[in-house]
Motif scaffolding. Structure first.
Motif, short mmCIF file in Angstrom:
data_model
loop_
_atom_site.label_atom_id
_atom_site.label_comp_id
_atom_site.label_asym_id
_atom_site.label_seq_id
_atom_site.Cartn_x
_atom_site.Cartn_y
_atom_site.Cartn_z
N VAL A 75 39.60 64.37 -52.51
CA VAL A 75 38.70 65.69 -52.52
C VAL A 75 37.10 64.89 -52.66
CG1 VAL A 75 37.83 67.12 -54.30
CG2 VAL A 75 40.36 67.05 -53.84
N LYS A 76 37.06 63.85 -53.43
CA LYS A 76 35.69 63.33 -53.49
C LYS A 76 35.02 62.85 -52.07
CE LYS A 76 35.31 62.99 -58.24
NZ LYS A 76 35.45 62.33 -59.49
N ALA A 77 35.96 62.35 -51.45
CA ALA A 77 35.33 61.92 -50.01
C ALA A 77 35.19 63.10 -49.28
CB ALA A 77 36.60 61.29 -49.21
N PRO B 149 38.42 72.38 -68.27
CA PRO B 149 37.69 71.58 -67.74
C PRO B 149 38.35 71.15 -66.31
CG PRO B 149 39.10 70.40 -69.39
CD PRO B 149 39.25 71.81 -69.35
N ALA B 150 37.53 71.15 -65.19
CA ALA B 150 38.27 70.68 -64.00
C ALA B 150 38.99 69.20 -64.10
CB ALA B 150 37.00 70.67 -62.89
N ALA B 151 40.03 69.42 -63.18
CA ALA B 151 40.69 68.12 -63.22
C ALA B 151 39.96 67.26 -62.05
CB ALA B 151 42.22 68.58 -62.40
N ILE B 152 39.48 67.75 -61.13
CA ILE B 152 38.68 66.97 -60.04
C ILE B 152 37.42 68.08 -59.72
CG2 ILE B 152 38.75 66.15 -57.68
CD1 ILE B 152 41.96 66.31 -58.01
N ARG B 153 36.38 67.15 -59.72
CA ARG B 153 35.25 67.97 -59.06
C ARG B 153 34.61 67.19 -58.14
NH1 ARG B 153 32.40 71.63 -63.24
NH2 ARG B 153 34.17 72.94 -62.37
N GLY B 154 34.10 67.53 -57.02
CA GLY B 154 33.14 66.84 -56.31
C GLY B 154 31.71 67.07 -56.25
N ASP B 155 30.91 66.43 -55.32
CA ASP B 155 29.53 66.29 -55.68
C ASP B 155 28.73 67.21 -54.57
OD1 ASP B 155 29.37 64.51 -57.70
OD2 ASP B 155 29.64 63.08 -56.11
N VAL B 156 27.61 67.80 -54.96
CA VAL B 156 26.77 68.82 -54.03
C VAL B 156 25.43 68.28 -54.08
CG1 VAL B 156 28.28 70.70 -54.00
CG2 VAL B 156 26.68 70.57 -55.64
N PRO B 157 24.55 68.65 -52.78
CA PRO B 157 23.24 68.28 -52.93
C PRO B 157 22.35 68.94 -54.02
CG PRO B 157 23.84 68.85 -50.74
CD PRO B 157 25.23 69.25 -51.77
N ASP B 158 21.30 68.26 -54.45
CA ASP B 158 20.43 68.85 -55.31
C ASP B 158 19.53 69.76 -54.36
OD1 ASP B 158 21.43 67.63 -57.49
OD2 ASP B 158 20.22 65.94 -57.14
N GLY B 159 18.76 70.78 -55.36
CA GLY B 159 17.84 71.54 -54.66
C GLY B 159 18.33 72.69 -53.81
N ARG C 61 57.08 68.55 -60.09
CA ARG C 61 56.67 68.22 -61.44
C ARG C 61 56.87 66.62 -61.38
NH1 ARG C 61 55.21 70.27 -66.11
NH2 ARG C 61 56.30 72.05 -65.73
N SER C 62 58.09 66.09 -60.85
CA SER C 62 58.31 64.74 -60.77
C SER C 62 57.23 63.90 -60.00
CB SER C 62 59.75 64.33 -60.24
OG SER C 62 59.95 64.86 -58.99
N ALA C 63 56.56 64.77 -59.19
CA ALA C 63 55.75 63.89 -58.03
C ALA C 63 54.02 64.41 -58.57
CB ALA C 63 55.74 64.16 -56.75
N TYR C 64 53.99 65.20 -59.53
CA TYR C 64 52.75 65.67 -59.98
C TYR C 64 51.64 64.70 -60.23
CZ TYR C 64 49.56 69.14 -62.10
OH TYR C 64 48.16 69.70 -62.11
N ASP C 65 51.85 63.60 -60.99
CA ASP C 65 50.85 62.87 -61.61
C ASP C 65 50.32 62.11 -60.25
OD1 ASP C 65 51.03 63.90 -63.97
OD2 ASP C 65 52.19 62.50 -65.03
N ARG C 66 51.51 61.50 -59.84
CA ARG C 66 51.15 60.68 -58.54
C ARG C 66 50.29 61.29 -57.57
NH1 ARG C 66 49.25 56.57 -56.49
NH2 ARG C 66 49.85 55.93 -54.47
N PHE C 67 50.77 62.77 -57.35
CA PHE C 67 49.67 63.59 -56.18
C PHE C 67 48.55 63.67 -56.71
CE2 PHE C 67 48.19 67.33 -54.49
CZ PHE C 67 48.64 67.34 -53.08
N MET C 68 48.26 63.81 -58.01
CA MET C 68 47.07 64.17 -58.54
C MET C 68 46.00 62.80 -58.31
SD MET C 68 46.75 67.59 -59.21
CE MET C 68 45.33 67.65 -60.02
N GLU C 69 46.76 61.67 -58.73
CA GLU C 69 46.02 60.47 -58.44
C GLU C 69 45.35 60.20 -57.22
OE1 GLU C 69 48.83 57.75 -61.26
OE2 GLU C 69 48.15 56.97 -59.16
N LEU C 70 46.50 60.73 -56.21
CA LEU C 70 45.88 60.65 -54.46
C LEU C 70 44.94 61.73 -54.24
CD1 LEU C 70 49.60 59.97 -53.27
CD2 LEU C 70 47.74 58.14 -53.14
N LEU C 71 45.09 62.72 -54.76
CA LEU C 71 44.22 63.84 -54.48
C LEU C 71 42.71 63.71 -54.87
CD1 LEU C 71 44.08 66.67 -53.23
CD2 LEU C 71 44.38 67.63 -55.70
N GLU C 72 42.48 62.89 -56.09
CA GLU C 72 41.12 62.84 -56.43
C GLU C 72 40.41 62.34 -55.50
OE1 GLU C 72 40.65 61.68 -60.30
OE2 GLU C 72 38.68 62.01 -60.21
N PRO C 73 40.54 60.80 -54.99
CA PRO C 73 39.59 60.60 -54.13
C PRO C 73 39.43 61.02 -52.78
CG PRO C 73 41.47 59.01 -54.39
CD PRO C 73 41.60 60.24 -55.54
#
Ligand code: NAD
Length: 454
Positions: free
Chosen positions: A288-290, A324-334, A274-286
């Motif tokens: 995942v998106k990459a 709601p998703a905490a983090i969500r990436g992108d996918v191609p259309d079509g 828990r003491s590292a949770y917020d920091r970890f989620m901040e680092l995780l988001e970019p």
């Protein structure tokens, strides 16, 4: 009834080809051919069998690009991953070939004589493979089974027979005797069950879902048939506050997104102190998106589509619309069976946090201390893999020993090496594959006592 399997490219939804399904009568004929080939194979000198398997490895090595392209087409794997998978087959065939002449028995001290053990081949082995890693999982069974002197009947998954059919052609080219390795595409309940229930099939190696694994175990029990099961998982990625958080967050996406999460070892429960949770989620988001999803033939792609429309519906059914998703990436259309990388903040007992989803979906759950982390990690019926991130060596050892899973890693997410044993605790399976004992798993141990009393 004659039946065809339709093979679809999951990235384009185009039909690639059709493949005839193997009927139960054809399974009978295949078993008879395999049994005959096996007797001749087992009688050949070990050095000769090793030479044939090395040549098999070389032939596959010369064709890895084509095999990888077939995996891209039928399973949608990014080309870089698919090339690694084909290379893994080469390594494993070489490793198994090296084991042929080291498959030695023992001489055991006894009174009144000499006692010897022998490893004898089982005969005909059925290897039933899922669609998520068509080539590597086929090789986990067939390479050591052939090396130990058996014949192999391989049933690929309905959606992904092409690469393994090609692998069998390479076996013939390399001098593996006709009939010794046969690939039998078909549907699980028909072709698969015909193999499992055939009285001349001595062992079944099954990789797939826990539900089907249990059914196969029940069928095998009727004939006291040998059985290895590699089943599902819901593996934890445990991050302690003292860990290298940057490194843990940078590597967490691949640990649940590789192969679009269709990986039995996926670390899909991210447990963070828990003491590292917020920091970890901040680092995780970019991070995942990459993890870019896109055309699997593009060498820059990290994530391909899911295997099928039906599987995408199954994955979707796990993701509650109300959370709601905490983090969500992108996918191609079509066209293509795309599903975005998703991290949900769930309660530990939510369905999404306990059942295997087999898609690019993870849950993030905070924990308080070491005991809480172990409790959460073990709060599942599965026990396949897991990771522990900490700089404290004592803690790393305590936690890895306390988590009931077959393959754990510390400050890493590595689970599979052909040189080390792999398999599950609890409902994740039965028996082990790979590693130093992989050939012995395809033998019976025979004990012979020779009296020295006149
Ligand atoms: P699945 O159980 O539906 O099918 C696996 C294979 O079994 C396929 O070839 C299928 O045709 C065959 N089959 C289905 N019913 C059968 C029957 N009644 N008799 C004989 N054969 C039958 O699994 P899947 O959806 O292809 O694969 C996903 C599952 O595999 C996931 O649960 C995943 O965790 C598991 N898996 C485990 C490992 C491991 O090493 N532990 C590795 C990869 C995948």
């Amino acid at each position: 009834m004659l039946h065809e399997l339709t093979i679809t490219n999951p990235a384009t939804e185009e039909t690639v080809t059709t493949v005839p399904a193997t009927t139960p009568e054809q399974v009978d004929a295949a078993v008879a051919r395999a049994a005959q080939a096996q007797r001749q194979w087992a009688a050949r000198p070990p050095a000769e069998r090793a030479r044939v398997l090395r040549q098999f490895a070389r032939t596959v090595g010369e064709n890895t690009r084509r095999l990888a392209r077939l995996t891209v087409t039928e399973a949608g794997h990014p080309i870089g991953n698919a090339e690694w998978e084909a290379g893994h087959v080469v390594d494993l065939l070489d490793y198994a070939a090296g084991g042929v002449e080291r498959l030695t028995g023992r001489q055991i001290p006894v009174a009144g004589g000499v006692d010897l053990t022998f490893h004898e081949p089982l005969g005909v082995v059925a290897v039933i493979v899922p669609w998520n890693f068509p080539l590597p999982i086929a090789a986990w069974g067939l390479a050591p089974a052939l090396a130990a002197g058996n014949a192999v009947l391989l049933k690929p998954a309905e959606t992904t027979p092409l690469a393994t059919l090609e692998l069998a052609r390479h076996a013939l080219e390399a001098g593996v005797p006709e009939g010794l390795l046969q690939v039998l595409p078909g549907e699980g309940p028909v072709t698969g069950e015909a193999l499992v229930t055939h009285p001349d099939v001595a062992k079944v190696v099954f990789t797939g879902s826990t539900a089907v694994g249990r059914r196969i175990a029940a069928l095998c029990a009727r004939q006291t048939k040998r059985l290895t099961l590699e089943l599902g998982g819901k593996s934890p990625n445990i991050v302690f506050a003292d860990a290298d958080l940057e490194q843990a967050a940078a590597t967490a996406p691949a640990a649940f997104l590789d192969n679009t999460g269709q990986d039995c070892c996926a670390r899909s429960r991210i447990l963070v102190q828990r003491s590292a949770y917020d920091r970890f989620m901040e680092l995780l988001e970019p991070a995942v998106k990459a993890f870019t999803a896109g055309d699997p033939t593009d060498p820059g792609t990290r994530m391909g589509p899911l295997i099928s429309a039906a599987h995408r519906e199954r994955v979707r059914s796990y993701v509650p619309e109300t959370v709601p998703a905490a983090i969500r990436g992108d996918v191609p259309d079509g066209k293509g069976y795309w599903y975005p990388a998703t991290v949900l903040e769930a309660r530990p007992d939510d369905r999404v946090a306990v059942e295997e989803i087999f898609g690019p979906v993870a849950v993030a759950v905070p924990f308080e201390d070491e005991a809480d982390a172990i409790r959460l990690a073990n709060a599942t019926d599965y026990g396949l893999s897991g990771s522990v991130w900490t700089r404290d060596l004592g803690r790393a050892l305590r936690v890895t020993r306390a988590v009931a899973a077959g393959n754990l890693s510390v400050n890493s997410h590595s689970s599979v090496r052909y040189t080390t044993p792999f398999g599950g605790f609890k409902h994740s399976g039965l028996g082990r594959e790979l590693g130093p004992d992989c050939l012995a798993a395809f033998t019976e141990t025979k004990n012979v006592f020779i009296s020295t009393d006149a």
